[in-house]
Design a protein around this motif. Structure first.
Motif, short mmCIF file in Angstrom:
data_model
loop_
_atom_site.label_atom_id
_atom_site.label_comp_id
_atom_site.label_asym_id
_atom_site.label_seq_id
_atom_site.Cartn_x
_atom_site.Cartn_y
_atom_site.Cartn_z
N LYS A 441 0.81 -1.22 0.00
CA LYS A 441 0.00 0.00 0.00
C LYS A 441 0.84 1.26 0.00
N GLU A 442 0.49 2.16 -0.84
CA GLU A 442 1.15 3.45 -0.95
C GLU A 442 2.65 3.29 -1.16
N SER A 443 3.31 4.37 -1.16
CA SER A 443 4.75 4.30 -1.32
C SER A 443 5.42 4.09 0.02
N LYS A 444 4.74 4.51 1.06
CA LYS A 444 5.31 4.24 2.39
C LYS A 444 4.99 2.78 2.74
N SER A 445 5.98 2.12 3.28
CA SER A 445 5.73 0.74 3.65
C SER A 445 5.07 0.72 5.01
N SER A 446 3.78 0.46 5.01
CA SER A 446 3.04 0.49 6.26
C SER A 446 3.13 -0.87 6.91
N TRP A 447 3.97 -0.98 7.89
CA TRP A 447 4.19 -2.28 8.50
C TRP A 447 3.26 -2.58 9.64
N GLY A 448 2.74 -1.58 10.25
CA GLY A 448 1.96 -1.83 11.45
C GLY A 448 0.48 -1.67 11.23
N LEU A 449 -0.26 -2.41 12.03
CA LEU A 449 -1.71 -2.28 12.05
C LEU A 449 -2.12 -2.13 13.50
N PRO A 450 -3.25 -1.50 13.73
CA PRO A 450 -3.66 -1.28 15.12
C PRO A 450 -4.21 -2.54 15.75
N ILE A 451 -3.37 -3.55 15.93
CA ILE A 451 -3.82 -4.82 16.48
C ILE A 451 -2.67 -5.48 17.24
N ASP A 452 -2.99 -6.12 18.33
CA ASP A 452 -2.00 -6.79 19.16
C ASP A 452 -2.56 -8.14 19.62
N ALA A 453 -1.66 -9.03 20.00
CA ALA A 453 -2.10 -10.34 20.47
C ALA A 453 -1.56 -10.59 21.87
N VAL A 454 -2.38 -11.18 22.72
CA VAL A 454 -1.97 -11.47 24.10
C VAL A 454 -2.45 -12.87 24.47
N GLN A 455 -1.64 -13.55 25.28
CA GLN A 455 -2.11 -14.84 25.76
C GLN A 455 -2.69 -14.64 27.15
N TRP A 456 -3.92 -14.99 27.34
CA TRP A 456 -4.57 -14.74 28.64
C TRP A 456 -5.71 -15.71 28.89
N GLU B 29 14.22 -6.94 23.39
CA GLU B 29 14.19 -6.75 21.95
C GLU B 29 12.99 -5.89 21.57
N VAL B 30 13.29 -4.83 20.87
CA VAL B 30 12.24 -3.88 20.49
C VAL B 30 12.31 -3.64 18.99
N ARG B 31 11.18 -3.43 18.40
CA ARG B 31 11.17 -3.13 16.97
C ARG B 31 10.32 -1.89 16.74
N VAL B 32 10.72 -1.10 15.77
CA VAL B 32 9.92 0.08 15.43
C VAL B 32 9.31 -0.13 14.05
N ASN B 33 8.00 -0.09 13.99
CA ASN B 33 7.29 -0.24 12.71
C ASN B 33 6.64 1.06 12.36
N PRO B 34 6.78 1.52 11.14
CA PRO B 34 5.96 2.69 10.80
C PRO B 34 4.50 2.25 10.71
N VAL B 35 3.65 3.07 11.22
CA VAL B 35 2.21 2.83 11.12
C VAL B 35 1.59 4.09 10.55
N HIS B 85 1.71 9.34 18.50
CA HIS B 85 1.44 8.25 17.58
C HIS B 85 2.61 7.27 17.59
N HIS B 86 3.79 7.83 17.55
CA HIS B 86 4.98 6.99 17.54
C HIS B 86 5.08 6.15 18.81
N VAL B 87 4.89 6.80 19.94
CA VAL B 87 5.02 6.11 21.22
C VAL B 87 3.96 5.02 21.39
N LEU B 88 2.72 5.35 21.03
CA LEU B 88 1.63 4.41 21.29
C LEU B 88 1.59 3.24 20.32
N LEU B 89 1.88 3.51 19.04
CA LEU B 89 1.60 2.48 18.03
C LEU B 89 2.82 1.94 17.30
N GLU B 90 3.91 2.72 17.27
CA GLU B 90 4.99 2.29 16.40
C GLU B 90 6.09 1.51 17.10
N VAL B 91 6.11 1.58 18.42
CA VAL B 91 7.14 0.86 19.16
C VAL B 91 6.57 -0.47 19.62
#
Lengths: 571, 125
Positions: A441-456, B29-35, B85-91
């Motif tokens: 998507k787009e020219s910026k590589s958008s690696w993150g999505l607003p989603i996380d996983a937890v074991q609970w 171990e920490v990773r930074v992803n652009p979001v 934004h960076h602190v909450l979502l990208e780290v």
């Protein structure tokens, strides 16, 4: 409340024929870039593509481009070229006279949706296509009108399982009393139906799908290359080893079904259609040289008063279709699937536009009870997520629901949790696969999505009291997962814990379960925190299940136990 | 695990209650992803965030440029919003531990996934 049990059956039959193609491949159109709610009739979005495509070599180059990251650049290039072309060729006429009509071709599309979610699907269609839906009495089917340019957008709908174009609809078909006469009616019907427009649509759709498959293969190959290069190496300066190894090993789904790349689909489709004219022509020539289209008829019949079976109807109708078109019969390797849907007195004849169902789109790692994405979408839509809502699935399994949520409601924050390490791992893999797809998507590589996983543990959620806006989950039915006996303890404990973390007043929960008795009992003691607002009856793999929409009352959570008393106060 | 998730997590060891928040973060171990930056999302999320917990976590990760508190009119301050934004979502914390501040119980984070399961004695049955 009982579900409608249909007396019905289903059969497929095919016939022999030759099909002469009267319509050249030129009657192909694309939907334009941004899917806009409302009509596709604003001038800027209705630029039909013509096939005097100059950028031939550049397009050939594009076909050879393996790296997905270049596709966006390519798209832009194509768009530029196309717009340029259109300025030149708009005043000049098209290759065949039917183009003008085809431009404004309006058709009725039928869609199958998870039963019970017809309204939510209608809502999505209204929102994204601007079309109003008619909900059939035949459960799980809805109908809406579009102009053919919007076809690509229709394929992007997230609440539909299968699509077909309606040839004709009979609201009140008068069946004759005897079987012979009734079946004769079907035979006679075949020749009288308005096939030409729907077949045009089928043709456009087939071209569109072919390009999709080609590009999918291309992108799969390119992905594999990237994988081989990427393992152990740094990609874009980021080390993705630990996290994405297993994801990259798993099968990558058709990336076009990720809405993050919807735009690309629409523009690329048209471009592909345009550019592949030569190829399609050759292809069609190959096909039309022996002049044989293969087909089959699928009949779904529901109702008590019919004097024939679906098998018989399909057979006779199919025979007549075959005579009319001279097509060739093939049950498995067909080009055209003709649908004959009979529900009491409602008869709908259609042509299928989808082969495999759209419902498994996001999930690459399946679990034993993975939920259909269309169902997940329907459930999410039911709770009307607002921007920045925190949406939690405490028993996520493979993560079908949070993943659907993260793609479609990316302005919310999603958390997928499960007690099983395997489930969480699968969910994480599915999330990674999504990320891989969204790289394009787009020219910026958008690696993150607003989603996380937890074991609970869902009965003991490690979440702050009152911090969650929406809880959506598929609770263990007690059939393939867990047991009914376990549910007697699990359900009350879960509901209690959910009421604790859910925000009082505005919070809501959408819960799917087949163990309705257990759920009702568990809910009965919780009227002070949960209010049942709506129930949707659904069919999950033959089981009659229910989706409950609950609203969290304004009352703060108070824990009965002394030890945890403090934890109950909202903080 | 993103820091926004950390902001929602709390220890549920028996008897701990609200003192189980915030969990002490330690990362190996920490990773930074652009979001993709969505200013509206960040602006609306800020009132929901527990600031002290967020700052504590950001500090342990040695993140630079973390705003200490919401500034006046932050909704329109793009610079501020981008930092948040960076602190909450990208780290993302890939490997590390979360520690219950009250009981000291450690929860491991592995491959980005915190394991918050307790054994039977630790939970209220």
């Amino acid at each position: 409340m009982s579900l409608i049990t249909k007396t019905g059956d289903r059969a497929c039959v095919s016939g022999f024929a030759r099909w002469t193609t009267g319509t050249p491949a030129a009657s192909a159109y694309c939907a334009r870039s941004t899917p806009q709610p409302g009509h596709g009739t604003t001038p800027s979005t209705q630029l039909p593509l013509y096939f005097r495509f100059r950028g031939w070599d550049s397009l050939r180059d594009l076909r050879n481009i393996a790296k997905m990251s270049d596709i966006q650049e390519a798209t832009n290039k194509l768009l530029d070229v196309n717009l340029h072309e259109n300025q030149k060729s708009v005043p000049v006429t098209k290759e065949n006279g039917t183009k003008n009509e085809s431009e404004h071709l309006h058709i009725t599309i039928g869609a199958t949706v998870p039963t019970g979610f017809e309204q939510t699907a209608a809502g999505e269609i209204k929102e994204k296509l601007g079309s109003s839906c008619k909900i059939s009495k035949d459960r799980g089917k809805i109908y809406f009108d579009i102009s053919v340019e919007s076809l690509a957008q229709v394929h992007c709908l997230r609440s539909v399982d299968n699509l077909f174009v309606v040839v004709e609809e009979f609201k009140d078909f008068q069946f004759k009393q005897t079987k012979e006469e009734a079946l004769k009616d079907f035979e006679d019907l075949a020749g009288k139906l308005p096939w030409s427009d729907p077949l045009k649509v089928w043709e456009i759709n087939t071209c569109f799908k072919k390009k999709k498959t080609k590009r999918k293969k291309m992108s799969q190959n390119s992905n594999k290359e990237k994988i081989d290069n990427g393992q152990g190496d740094k990609l874009d300066g980021r080390d993705i080893r630990g996290f994405t190894d297993s994801a990259l090993d798993s099968h990558i789904l058709d990336y076009y079904e990720n809405p993050a790349i919807k735009e690309e689909i629409s523009t690329l489709v048209g471009d592909d259609l345009a550019s592949s004219k030569d190829e399609t022509d050759e292809h069609l020539k190959e096909e039309t040289a022996p002049q044989v289209l293969k087909f089959r008829v699928t009949c779904n019949r529901a109702g008590e008063k019919h004097c024939f079976t679906s098998n018989e109807a399909a057979r006779d109708f199919g025979g007549a279709v075959q005579d009319h078109f001279k097509w060739k019969a093939d049950m498995t390797n067909f080009d055209v699937e003709v649908l004959l849907n009979i529900h009491d007195n409602e008869v709908v004849v259609g042509i299928a536009l989808t082969e495999e169902s759209l419902h498994r789109r996001n999930i690459t790692n399946f679990g034993p009870t993975t939920l259909r994405s269309t169902l997940a979408y329907g459930m999410l839509r039911l709770c009307a997520p607002q921007p920045t809502d925190i949406i939690v699935d405490p028993m996520c399994g493979t993560g079908a629901i949070p993943i659907e949520g993260a793609t479609e409601w990316s302005n919310c924050y999603h958390i997928a949790g499960d007690n099983s390490p395997l489930a969480v791992k699968r969910a994480a893999n599915n999330i990674s696969s999504l990320l891989t797809k969204s790289q394009v998507k787009e020219s910026k590589s958008s690696w993150g999505l607003p989603i996380d996983a937890v074991q609970w543990d869902s009965c003991n959620l490690p979440l702050r009291t009152g911090s969650v806006d929406i809880i959506v989950t598929d609770m263990p039915f007690g059939k393939r997962m867990g047991s009914k006996k376990r549910n007697w303890n699990l359900y009350p404990a879960c509901l209690r814990e959910m009421s604790r973390v859910c925000r009082p007043g505005t919070g809501r929960a959408v819960l799917l379960t087949q163990d309705k008795k257990c759920f009702a009992k568990a809910l009965s003691g919780m009227g002070h925190v949960w209010r049942k607002v709506h129930t949707v009856w659904v069919n999950i793999g033959g089981l009659h299940a229910a989706v409950y929409l609950l609203k969290r009352t304004p009352q703060a959570f108070v824990h009965s136990s002394d030890q945890e008393g403090e934890r109950g106060t909202p903080w | 695990m993103k820091l926004l998730t950390h902001n929602l997590l709390s220890s549920h060891v028996r008897g701990v209650g609200p003192r189980g928040f915030p969990l002490r973060l330690q990362a190996t171990e920490v990773r930074v992803n652009p979001v993709e930056f969505n200013p509206d999302f960040v602006a609306r999320m800020i009132p929901k965030v527990e600031w002290a917990a967020l700052l504590e976590a950001a500090d342990t990760l040695n993140l630079a440029e973390v705003p200490r508190e919401p500034t006046e009119g932050y909704e329109h301050d793009e610079d501020f919003l981008r930092k948040m934004h960076h602190v909450l979502l990208e780290v993302e914390v890939l490997e590390g531990t979360l520690q219950c501040p009250e009981s000291g119980r450690l929860f491991p984070i592995s491959r980005g996934i915190p394991n918050m399961l307790l054994n039977d004695e630790e939970t209220e049955t």
